[in-house]
Design a protein around this motif. Structure first.
Motif, PDB file in Angstrom:
ATOM      1  N   ILE A  12      -3.863   4.423  44.553  1.00  0.00           N
ATOM      2  CA  ILE A  12      -4.705   5.578  45.206  1.00  0.00           C
ATOM      3  C   ILE A  12      -3.754   5.736  46.461  1.00  0.00           C
ATOM      4  O   ILE A  12      -3.282   4.909  47.398  1.00  0.00           O
ATOM      5  N   THR A  13      -3.457   7.146  46.639  1.00  0.00           N
ATOM      6  CA  THR A  13      -2.628   7.488  47.738  1.00  0.00           C
ATOM      7  C   THR A  13      -3.100   8.746  48.380  1.00  0.00           C
ATOM      8  O   THR A  13      -4.210   9.174  47.950  1.00  0.00           O
ATOM      9  N   LYS A  20      -9.310   6.372  51.114  1.00  0.00           N
ATOM     10  CA  LYS A  20      -8.819   5.632  49.968  1.00  0.00           C
ATOM     11  C   LYS A  20      -9.417   4.240  50.033  1.00  0.00           C
ATOM     12  O   LYS A  20      -9.737   3.520  49.014  1.00  0.00           O
ATOM     13  N   THR A  21      -9.490   3.634  51.224  1.00  0.00           N
ATOM     14  CA  THR A  21     -10.109   2.265  51.429  1.00  0.00           C
ATOM     15  C   THR A  21     -11.414   2.075  50.866  1.00  0.00           C
ATOM     16  O   THR A  21     -11.783   1.210  49.900  1.00  0.00           O
ATOM     17  N   GLY A  71      -3.721   1.010  47.592  1.00  0.00           N
ATOM     18  CA  GLY A  71      -3.810   2.133  48.452  1.00  0.00           C
ATOM     19  C   GLY A  71      -2.629   2.090  49.307  1.00  0.00           C
ATOM     20  O   GLY A  71      -2.460   1.191  50.107  1.00  0.00           O
ATOM     21  N   GLY A  74      -1.384   5.760  54.734  1.00  0.00           N
ATOM     22  CA  GLY A  74      -1.640   7.316  54.611  1.00  0.00           C
ATOM     23  C   GLY A  74      -0.545   8.269  55.218  1.00  0.00           C
ATOM     24  O   GLY A  74      -0.755   9.244  55.740  1.00  0.00           O
ATOM     25  N   THR A  92      -1.983   7.701  39.185  1.00  0.00           N
ATOM     26  CA  THR A  92      -2.372   7.878  40.661  1.00  0.00           C
ATOM     27  C   THR A  92      -3.720   8.694  40.846  1.00  0.00           C
ATOM     28  O   THR A  92      -3.595   9.892  40.322  1.00  0.00           O
ATOM     29  N   LEU A  95      -5.866  11.283  47.314  1.00  0.00           N
ATOM     30  CA  LEU A  95      -7.145  11.863  47.862  1.00  0.00           C
ATOM     31  C   LEU A  95      -6.640  12.678  49.273  1.00  0.00           C
ATOM     32  O   LEU A  95      -5.665  12.347  49.832  1.00  0.00           O
ATOM     33  N   SER A 162     -16.901   7.697  43.411  1.00  0.00           N
ATOM     34  CA  SER A 162     -15.477   7.126  42.996  1.00  0.00           C
ATOM     35  C   SER A 162     -15.309   6.680  41.633  1.00  0.00           C
ATOM     36  O   SER A 162     -14.222   6.833  41.229  1.00  0.00           O
TER      37      SER A 162
END
Lengths: 194, 211
Positions: A12-13, A20-21, A71, A74, A92, A95, A162
């Motif tokens: 998750i990037t 992301k969290t 994650g 950022g 991937t 976000l 999600s």
């Protein structure tokens, strides 16, 4: 001897403050935030990464399979981490806060960095759609210059959103693996309206 | 004038092929009510100067004739099909008979998977409906367009759902669900192994929040 569990990896990037969290929290059975890692037996191996703000979650699929969700931080200065983490990943989720010009500018360079280094499946989740100034999806696609990559409006605070993001990524992976239709003739035969 | 008994939807298939196969040429048509027009495509994209009124007629009434002409066109002011069609679809009106015919036709389609429409609609009913279609196709095994219409008795709701299904169809965002054996590749074994894993993860994600 106990059999070893298989591990699948999903990244998750995306730029800071995109959700992301929150996404990882909804999808995981166990999770640790980069700001406050609780080392458990399973998580302790990642303890050393906490100082760079890595988010991590585990989803238990069944007795023999776990999914590890990473994650990445950022900020684009941590792009090198993505390169390391992406090895062996299924795909991937990228976000992006669609209400922030700064995030979009940062996101564009991050996305191009990823795309130049990987052909793995990737989908984009456009978040913060409820905030003033959120870019329409078509504008966002243009500004990020993401080509044919799927962009899905979403709110990671909602579990269903999600789930939709992860399911969309998995569907893209299945398609990539040859789950699609072989050729145009097959396609037409199946989808012809007459 | 009453609508013909046997409505053909072949023109939608031709439109979809032009988009999906990135064709260049024109789709010429004459509607049942006598409107004639041409829809130019450049590598599967629509051209900005296309008459919106005629384009609307292409979608809102039965056609008498439709014909694809392969030709070369300059790439000038082209726009992706969803972007041009979305505003038109929001105001699209169908007779009840035509809507029912559309419903019947789309209900015959095989299991499909649906991609997200890459834009947002002004009309939030359509926006929500588009999101619902995408989500249902992800979460329901063997999802068919017929499932999306199931139990819908309210004409307004049906029309909104038909708009989303038709737009998704003609823009090539609706595909048959994987049902074919893929051609062998060097990575076939790896793909087969990981596709089992992906399927298990898929099922697990679907269960989140349901127990």
């Amino acid at each position: 001897m106990a059999s070893r569990k298989e591990i699948a990896k999903i990244l998750i990037t995306g730029p800071f403050n995109a959700g992301k969290t929150t996404l990882i929290r909804h999808i995981s059975d166990e999770q640790a935030s980069g700001k406050d890692v609780q080392a458990t037996d399973i998580l302790s191996q990642f303890k050393g990464m906490t100082t760079v703000g890595l988010d991590f979650g585990i989803l238990h699929v069944d007795e023999t399979l776990d999914v590890h969700l990473f994650g990445t931080p950022g900020q684009s200065r941590f792009n090198f981490m993505w390169k390391i983490l992406s090895r062996g990943a299924l795909g991937t989720i990228f976000l992006i806060d669609s209400s922030s010009q700064r995030a979009i500018d940062e996101g564009k360079s991050m996305f191009q960095y990823y795309r130049q280094r990987s052909e793995d499946p990737i989908i984009i989740g456009a978040t913060k759609r409820d905030l003033e100034g959120a870019r329409p999806i078509d504008v966002l696609i243009r500004e990020l210059d993401v080509g044919d990559t799927t962009v899905i409006p979403c709110d990671p605070r909602k579990v269903e959103d999600s789930k939709t993001l992860v399911l969309s990524l998995l569907q893209a992976i299945i398609d990539r693996q040859g789950g699609g239709v072989d050729d145009e003739d097959d396609y037409d035969a199946l989808m012809d309206l007459e | 004038m009453s609508e013909p008994q046997n409505i053909s939807f072949k023109h939608y298939t031709l439109f979809r092929k032009a988009v999906m196969n990135k064709r260049t040429g024109t789709l010429a048509f004459i509607t049942h009510l006598g409107f004639a027009g041409r829809i130019p495509f450049v590598e599967g994209r629509l051209v900005n100067w296309t008459d919106r009124r005629l384009l609307t007629h292409f979608f809102d009434q039965p056609l008498q004739q439709v014909h694809w002409d392969e030709s070369s066109l300059e790439e000038e002011g082209v726009v992706d099909a969803p972007l041009m069609l979305a505003p038109l679809f929001e105001s699209l009106q169908w007779s009840e008979a035509y809507a029912e015919a559309l419903r019947d036709m789309f209900s015959k389609l095989p299991p499909v998977q649906v991609e997200s429409i890459p834009l947002e609609f002004e009309d939030y009913h359509i926006e929500i409906c588009a999101s619902l279609l995408h989500r249902q196709s992800l979460t329901k095994e063997d999802f068919r367009p017929a499932d999306f219409f199931s139990g819908v008795n309210n004409p307004e709701t049906l029309h909104v759902r038909l708009k989303v299904v038709l737009l998704t169809y003609v823009c090539g965002l609706m595909k048959p669900r994987a049902a074919h054996v893929s051609k062998p590749t060097r990575s076939a074994n790896h793909a087969a192994a990981s596709s089992g894993i992906v399927s298990r993860i898929f099922q697990r994600i679907k269960r989140i929040g349901t127990s």
